[in-house]
Design a protein around this motif. Structure first.
Motif, PDB file in Angstrom:
ATOM      1  N   GLY A 249      54.997  65.820 -49.692  1.00 18.25           N
ATOM      2  CA  GLY A 249      54.990  65.957 -48.638  1.00 18.25           C
ATOM      3  C   GLY A 249      56.261  65.939 -47.303  1.00 18.25           C
ATOM      4  O   GLY A 249      55.910  65.837 -46.718  1.00 18.25           O
ATOM      5  N   ALA A 250      57.437  65.303 -48.742  1.00 19.24           N
ATOM      6  CA  ALA A 250      58.461  65.172 -47.212  1.00 19.24           C
ATOM      7  C   ALA A 250      59.527  66.493 -46.329  1.00 19.24           C
ATOM      8  O   ALA A 250      58.687  67.589 -47.206  1.00 19.24           O
ATOM      9  CB  ALA A 250      60.060  64.919 -48.332  1.00 19.24           C
ATOM     10  N   GLU A 251      59.703  66.532 -45.719  1.00 20.14           N
ATOM     11  CA  GLU A 251      59.874  67.625 -44.514  1.00 20.14           C
ATOM     12  C   GLU A 251      61.038  68.990 -45.161  1.00 20.14           C
ATOM     13  O   GLU A 251      60.678  69.891 -45.545  1.00 20.14           O
ATOM     14  CB  GLU A 251      60.762  67.231 -44.094  1.00 20.14           C
ATOM     15  N   ILE A 252      62.166  68.549 -46.777  1.00 22.48           N
ATOM     16  CA  ILE A 252      63.074  68.826 -46.870  1.00 22.48           C
ATOM     17  C   ILE A 252      63.301  68.073 -48.605  1.00 22.48           C
ATOM     18  O   ILE A 252      63.259  67.343 -48.479  1.00 22.48           O
ATOM     19  CB  ILE A 252      64.436  68.534 -46.147  1.00 22.48           C
ATOM     20  N   LEU A 253      63.591  69.954 -49.061  1.00 19.44           N
ATOM     21  CA  LEU A 253      63.977  69.491 -50.357  1.00 19.44           C
ATOM     22  C   LEU A 253      64.690  69.815 -50.607  1.00 19.44           C
ATOM     23  O   LEU A 253      65.677  70.968 -50.542  1.00 19.44           O
ATOM     24  CB  LEU A 253      62.390  70.392 -51.693  1.00 19.44           C
ATOM     25  N   PHE A 254      65.895  68.761 -50.552  1.00 17.42           N
ATOM     26  CA  PHE A 254      67.193  69.210 -51.515  1.00 17.42           C
ATOM     27  C   PHE A 254      67.955  69.336 -52.387  1.00 17.42           C
ATOM     28  O   PHE A 254      67.339  68.173 -53.533  1.00 17.42           O
ATOM     29  CB  PHE A 254      68.425  67.307 -51.076  1.00 17.42           C
ATOM     30  N   TRP A 323      60.922  73.245 -45.521  1.00 17.37           N
ATOM     31  CA  TRP A 323      62.196  73.881 -46.467  1.00 17.37           C
ATOM     32  C   TRP A 323      63.414  73.526 -47.246  1.00 17.37           C
ATOM     33  O   TRP A 323      63.159  72.376 -47.923  1.00 17.37           O
ATOM     34  CB  TRP A 323      62.628  74.759 -44.941  1.00 17.37           C
ATOM     35  N   LEU A 324      64.392  73.803 -47.640  1.00 12.16           N
ATOM     36  CA  LEU A 324      65.283  73.493 -48.782  1.00 12.16           C
ATOM     37  C   LEU A 324      66.490  73.455 -48.209  1.00 12.16           C
ATOM     38  O   LEU A 324      67.197  74.167 -46.786  1.00 12.16           O
ATOM     39  CB  LEU A 324      65.357  74.844 -49.856  1.00 12.16           C
ATOM     40  N   LEU A 325      67.075  72.532 -48.462  1.00 16.81           N
ATOM     41  CA  LEU A 325      68.704  72.391 -47.815  1.00 16.81           C
ATOM     42  C   LEU A 325      69.346  72.422 -49.608  1.00 16.81           C
ATOM     43  O   LEU A 325      69.094  71.488 -50.639  1.00 16.81           O
ATOM     44  CB  LEU A 325      68.752  70.671 -47.293  1.00 16.81           C
ATOM     45  N   ASN A 344      63.331  85.774 -56.979  1.00 15.56           N
ATOM     46  CA  ASN A 344      61.891  84.699 -56.376  1.00 15.56           C
ATOM     47  C   ASN A 344      61.017  84.804 -55.028  1.00 15.56           C
ATOM     48  O   ASN A 344      59.847  84.375 -55.406  1.00 15.56           O
ATOM     49  CB  ASN A 344      62.701  83.588 -57.403  1.00 15.56           C
ATOM     50  N   GLY A 345      60.932  85.474 -54.176  1.00 17.60           N
ATOM     51  CA  GLY A 345      60.276  85.029 -53.174  1.00 17.60           C
ATOM     52  C   GLY A 345      59.283  86.148 -52.815  1.00 17.60           C
ATOM     53  O   GLY A 345      59.191  87.202 -53.927  1.00 17.60           O
ATOM     54  N   PRO A 346      59.070  86.456 -51.926  1.00 15.86           N
ATOM     55  CA  PRO A 346      59.378  86.152 -50.156  1.00 15.86           C
ATOM     56  C   PRO A 346      58.230  84.740 -50.395  1.00 15.86           C
ATOM     57  O   PRO A 346      57.598  83.972 -51.145  1.00 15.86           O
ATOM     58  CB  PRO A 346      58.526  86.970 -49.506  1.00 15.86           C
ATOM     59  N   ALA A 347      59.033  83.454 -50.197  1.00 18.43           N
ATOM     60  CA  ALA A 347      58.720  82.323 -50.577  1.00 18.43           C
ATOM     61  C   ALA A 347      58.641  81.980 -48.541  1.00 18.43           C
ATOM     62  O   ALA A 347      58.496  80.886 -48.076  1.00 18.43           O
ATOM     63  CB  ALA A 347      60.237  81.014 -49.709  1.00 18.43           C
ATOM     64  N   ASP A 348      57.056  82.678 -48.724  1.00 22.24           N
ATOM     65  CA  ASP A 348      56.353  82.735 -47.608  1.00 22.24           C
ATOM     66  C   ASP A 348      55.195  81.338 -47.053  1.00 22.24           C
ATOM     67  O   ASP A 348      54.867  81.180 -46.303  1.00 22.24           O
ATOM     68  CB  ASP A 348      55.334  84.309 -47.467  1.00 22.24           C
ATOM     69  N   PHE A 349      55.534  80.864 -48.088  1.00 18.05           N
ATOM     70  CA  PHE A 349      54.618  79.456 -47.891  1.00 18.05           C
ATOM     71  C   PHE A 349      55.506  78.124 -47.693  1.00 18.05           C
ATOM     72  O   PHE A 349      55.566  77.079 -47.018  1.00 18.05           O
ATOM     73  CB  PHE A 349      54.013  78.915 -49.702  1.00 18.05           C
ATOM     74  N   LEU A 350      57.444  78.803 -47.465  1.00 12.32           N
ATOM     75  CA  LEU A 350      57.705  77.708 -46.353  1.00 12.32           C
ATOM     76  C   LEU A 350      57.469  77.803 -45.143  1.00 12.32           C
ATOM     77  O   LEU A 350      57.298  79.143 -44.654  1.00 12.32           O
ATOM     78  CB  LEU A 350      58.497  77.325 -47.341  1.00 12.32           C
ATOM     79  N   GLU A 351      58.490  77.288 -44.304  1.00 16.99           N
ATOM     80  CA  GLU A 351      58.842  77.588 -42.995  1.00 16.99           C
ATOM     81  C   GLU A 351      60.035  77.376 -42.538  1.00 16.99           C
ATOM     82  O   GLU A 351      61.208  77.615 -43.180  1.00 16.99           O
ATOM     83  CB  GLU A 351      58.208  75.982 -41.858  1.00 16.99           C
ATOM     84  N   GLU A 352      60.661  78.808 -41.572  1.00 15.14           N
ATOM     85  CA  GLU A 352      61.533  79.041 -40.913  1.00 15.14           C
ATOM     86  C   GLU A 352      62.487  77.464 -41.246  1.00 15.14           C
ATOM     87  O   GLU A 352      62.022  76.284 -40.009  1.00 15.14           O
ATOM     88  CB  GLU A 352      61.740  79.864 -39.603  1.00 15.14           C
ATOM     89  N   PRO A 353      63.647  77.953 -41.281  1.00 17.50           N
ATOM     90  CA  PRO A 353      64.691  75.550 -41.762  1.00 17.50           C
ATOM     91  C   PRO A 353      64.932  75.452 -39.783  1.00 17.50           C
ATOM     92  O   PRO A 353      65.450  76.645 -39.082  1.00 17.50           O
ATOM     93  CB  PRO A 353      65.255  75.765 -41.855  1.00 17.50           C
ATOM     94  N   ILE A 354      64.097  74.752 -39.483  1.00 18.40           N
ATOM     95  CA  ILE A 354      64.647  74.112 -37.878  1.00 18.40           C
ATOM     96  C   ILE A 354      65.284  72.439 -38.790  1.00 18.40           C
ATOM     97  O   ILE A 354      64.598  71.457 -39.312  1.00 18.40           O
ATOM     98  CB  ILE A 354      63.036  73.799 -36.885  1.00 18.40           C
ATOM     99  N   SER A 355      66.179  72.491 -37.941  1.00 20.54           N
ATOM    100  CA  SER A 355      67.099  70.973 -38.147  1.00 20.54           C
ATOM    101  C   SER A 355      65.855  69.516 -37.048  1.00 20.54           C
ATOM    102  O   SER A 355      65.727  70.238 -35.859  1.00 20.54           O
ATOM    103  CB  SER A 355      68.001  70.763 -37.720  1.00 20.54           C
ATOM    104  N   PRO A 356      65.277  69.053 -38.044  1.00 19.13           N
ATOM    105  CA  PRO A 356      65.020  68.186 -37.074  1.00 19.13           C
ATOM    106  C   PRO A 356      65.450  67.018 -36.325  1.00 19.13           C
ATOM    107  O   PRO A 356      64.900  66.305 -35.886  1.00 19.13           O
ATOM    108  CB  PRO A 356      63.661  66.750 -38.334  1.00 19.13           C
TER     109      PRO A 356
END
Lengths: 546, 172
Positions: A249-254, A323-325, A344-356
């Protein structure tokens, strides 16, 4: 000394002829001299990955223990790839041998070996293409530029296609846009069909397939490494910092290249990431399986690249991030930026990246959902979200090496420079023809960065080192920054040989040094060098060209 | 050697050009034409390094034979040649090529009285340069092996990976 190097009596009596005999490039015979090639794959790596023809062999041996029907296998693979990849077929057909690429390859410039000219290297493959897959070649053979696929031709492929770092500098100059890296990829795929690959590619691949990273670090080892880094940060800053691992549930996977948390000088950049994320309060997580951004599969075959890349989206899904960083890595970004979406896409389960932190929408990553750490950090700096003291890097006189894949593969040219200008006072560019899109490769990418291949690497790295030497002589530059794990692993050797006195570092190492953190107590940089502060920090000589 | 030095100075550009061509011709034919274009220092680092450094060497041969400057220039060229497709003798042979480059220009002059002695003295300087070139070659090769040892050590550190993968209690 080899016996064949001893001159014959009549040669000694006749005086010296310094000019080498003219050789026809059609002659495929190559000599495997130690220091100039990579060791062959060990059987265990190939077996683990289920790849063909695992056996013990080395390139300097006469018998490569090829399968009986090896020609048939390679030609069948050639045919399949011509049908599957339209680009490959086009690249085989359209080259007009204009020569624009000839003197653009760092291996050619450093070695003077004509078969390192991209056009000629590609001809090694094209000649077989003509011979077996074109009507003219089938009828006219050598007259039409065709060559039969013999053992010597195969050995020549191995020698020269493992002397290409897939850096794509030549492609920048090709009027037809032929991507020579993709030609090399195809040649390596064909070689791998009969088990002719190198160990520095297949062993990391096997590790990566098993544990998620090239070094074979298992989840508890990964956790230990991160904790070790956090302990170091505590010693350096007096701050207790946390770094979440597998946090659902973290916002970003780094995702970072594994060398970042294990090797020098990468590690100092890793400390920089951790300090930065702590300071801005980022909601992120590491993954113990997506514990490697790098993808040596790219140096082997498209199938392998896809297999290893799959873990990024899989882990993003498992951890339910938005989203991914991604960290400072080179070829990782070629895979992410140019292949991941379709592999391996589309990664439609992710959101368009927005800087929190800033609210910036990273529209360039709309489809892949993966943002480069330099894009993220430069955006933070642009919006004044972090406090920086560039004087803390005054002991460094810095230049920047555009790592090939972020520069040419994804056009990341301005962000690293914007960061550098914000975090240090002494930044000097190398000459124009050696940076940005025209950057010279480190000479060790695409799996070639081994100690056994050192002489070849020193040849290939000479054009880059020559430009570093220029800024070292002119501006006393003592730090070569870059954003690629392979660069950081291999440029130190290059500097030791060509430009002693220049160290190698990460951009986020300098970010971490300059970052003023709330509650911190520190007077040294991440390497333990004492901050020299502003008064002693006046530039010595030379005019800044920042 | 004053008279010969004057002639060598007068013919400097021709001799240097010939010397340069002879050196570049030690590379395969298809490559040497590219290496001869030295306008771009960064686009042709091998050709331009050779061109720049042999001029400095030539000036020292006609001047004070400053050993520091000679070593730096020789080292710049030999560092390149000692990682290229050359044997040790091929890597340092470029020094001797100056003899034929200069002779081609000055053959007639050597018939003059006293000039042969000057020439022998000049040749001896070239030979000294060649001996330094051997030292420089050995130095470069040692550097390569030193760097390789350092890289292998770093790899050995990776062997510590086994330790990293051990459960914490076993490590302690």
């Amino acid at each position: 000394m080899a016996k064949d190097k001893i001159a014959k009596p009549e040669e000694l009596a006749d005086g010296i002829n310094y000019t080498p005999p003219k050789k026809d490039w059609f002659d495929p015979k190559v000599e495997f001299v130690r220091g100039r090639y990579n060791y062959a794959s060990t059987p265990s790596g190939l077996e683990y990955l289920g790849l063909p023809n695992p056996r013990k062999w080395q390139p300097d041996q006469e018998d490569w223990k090829l399968p009986k029907d090896w020609q048939k296998i390679v030609l069948k693979g050639f045919k399949e790839r011509l049908a599957k990849f339209r680009s490959f077929k086009i690249f085989m057909d359209i080259c007009v041998r204009c020569g624009a690429c000839a003197d653009k390859c760092h291996f050619f410039l450093g070695s003077g070996d004509p078969k390192n000219m991209p056009v000629l290297r590609a001809e090694l493959l094209r000649s077989v293409y003509r011979n077996d897959f074109t009507a003219f070649g089938r009828v006219l053979g050598k007259l039409a530029g065709g060559r039969e696929l013999t053992v010597d031709v195969l050995k020549e492929w191995f020698y020269y296609f493992y002397q290409c770092t897939e850096c794509r500098r030549c492609s920048v100059f090709c009027p037809y846009g032929i991507d020579t890296a993709e030609i090399t990829m195809m040649a390596r795929e064909l070689l791998s069909l009969i088990g002719c690959t190198i160990d520095w590619i297949t062993t990391p691949l096997a590790n990566c397939y098993r544990t998620g990273n090239h070094l074979g670090i298992q989840p508890h080892g990964f956790k230990d490494s991160i904790e070790f880094a956090l302990d170091d940060l505590y010693d350096l800053t007096g701050l207790k910092i946390e770094a979440p691992i597998n946090k659902k549930g973290a916002e970003i996977l780094f995702i970072v290249p594994s060398a970042d948390y294990f090797a020098n000088p990468h590690y100092f950049g890793f400390l920089g990431y951790l300090a930065l994320f702590h300071e801005i309060g980022l909601d992120y997580t590491f993954s113990t399986y997506a514990s490697e951004g790098g993808n040596f599969g790219l140096f082997h075959s498209h199938d392998m690249a896809k297999r290893l890349n799959a873990k990024m989206y899989a882990e993003a899904k498992r951890l339910k991030v938005k989203w991914l960083l991604g960290g400072e890595c080179g070829h990782m970004w070629r895979v992410v930026h140019q292949y991941m979406d379709t592999m391996n896409g589309p990664a439609d389960f992710l959101e368009e990246p927005i800087s929190p932190i800033t609210g910036t929408k990273f529209e360039n990553a709309k489809s892949t959902k993966m943002v480069h750490i330099c894009e993220f950090t430069s955006d933070l700096i642009y919006h004044n979200k972090i406090k920086l003291d560039p004087n803390r890097n005054n002991h460094w006189r810095v230049t920047f090496h555009d790592s090939c894949n972020p520069a040419r593969g994804m056009g990341l040219l301005e962000e690293p420079r914007y960061i550098l200008r914000s975090v240090c006072n002494n930044f000097y560019e190398m000459p124009e023809d050696t940076i940005r899109e025209k950057t010279f490769c480190c000479g060790s990418g695409a799996g070639l960065g081994t100690d056994e291949n050192l002489e070849m690497r020193l040849r290939g790295g000479f054009p880059r080192a020559n430009a570093v030497k220029y800024v070292h002589d002119k501006h006393d530059v003592n730090l070569l920054t870059c954003i690629c794990a392979i660069d950081k692993a291999t440029l130190p050797a290059l500097m030791d040989y060509w430009v002693p006195g220049v160290e190698v570092g990460a951009i986020h190492e300098l970010v971490g040094n300059a970052l003023v953190m709330e509650g911190e107590k520190r007077d040294t940089d991440f390497r333990g060098n004492r901050f020299i502060g502003p008064p002693e920090a006046q530039p010595k000589e030379g005019k800044e060209n920042v | 050697m004053i008279r010969l030095k004057e002639r060598l100075a007068a013919h400097k550009s021709n001799i240097l050009k010939k010397w340069f061509d002879l050196i570049v011709d030690t590379y395969p034919y298809d490559s040497s034409k590219y290496l001869k274009n030295v306008k771009n220092r960064f686009g042709n680092p091998v050709g331009s390094t050779i061109s720049m450094e042999i001029e400095k060497l030539y000036d020292e041969l006609l001047g004070d034979m400053d050993s520091g400057k000679i070593f730096t220039s020789l080292d710049s060229i030999i560092k390149i040649r000692s990682v290229q497709e050359f044997t040790a003798s091929e890597a340092v042979a470029f020094v001797f090529m100056l003899k034929s480059a200069a002779l081609e220009q000055l053959r007639g002059d050597l018939k003059e009285e006293g000039m042969l002695a000057d020439w022998l003295a000049f040749e001896s300087r070239i030979d000294k340069l060649a001996l330094q070139a051997f030292d420089s070659y050995a130095d470069s090769r040692e550097r390569i092996f030193d760097i390789r040892v350092r890289e292998i050590r770093r790899k050995a550190e990776l062997v510590m990976m086994d330790r990293i993968n051990m459960p914490r209690r076993a490590k302690e």
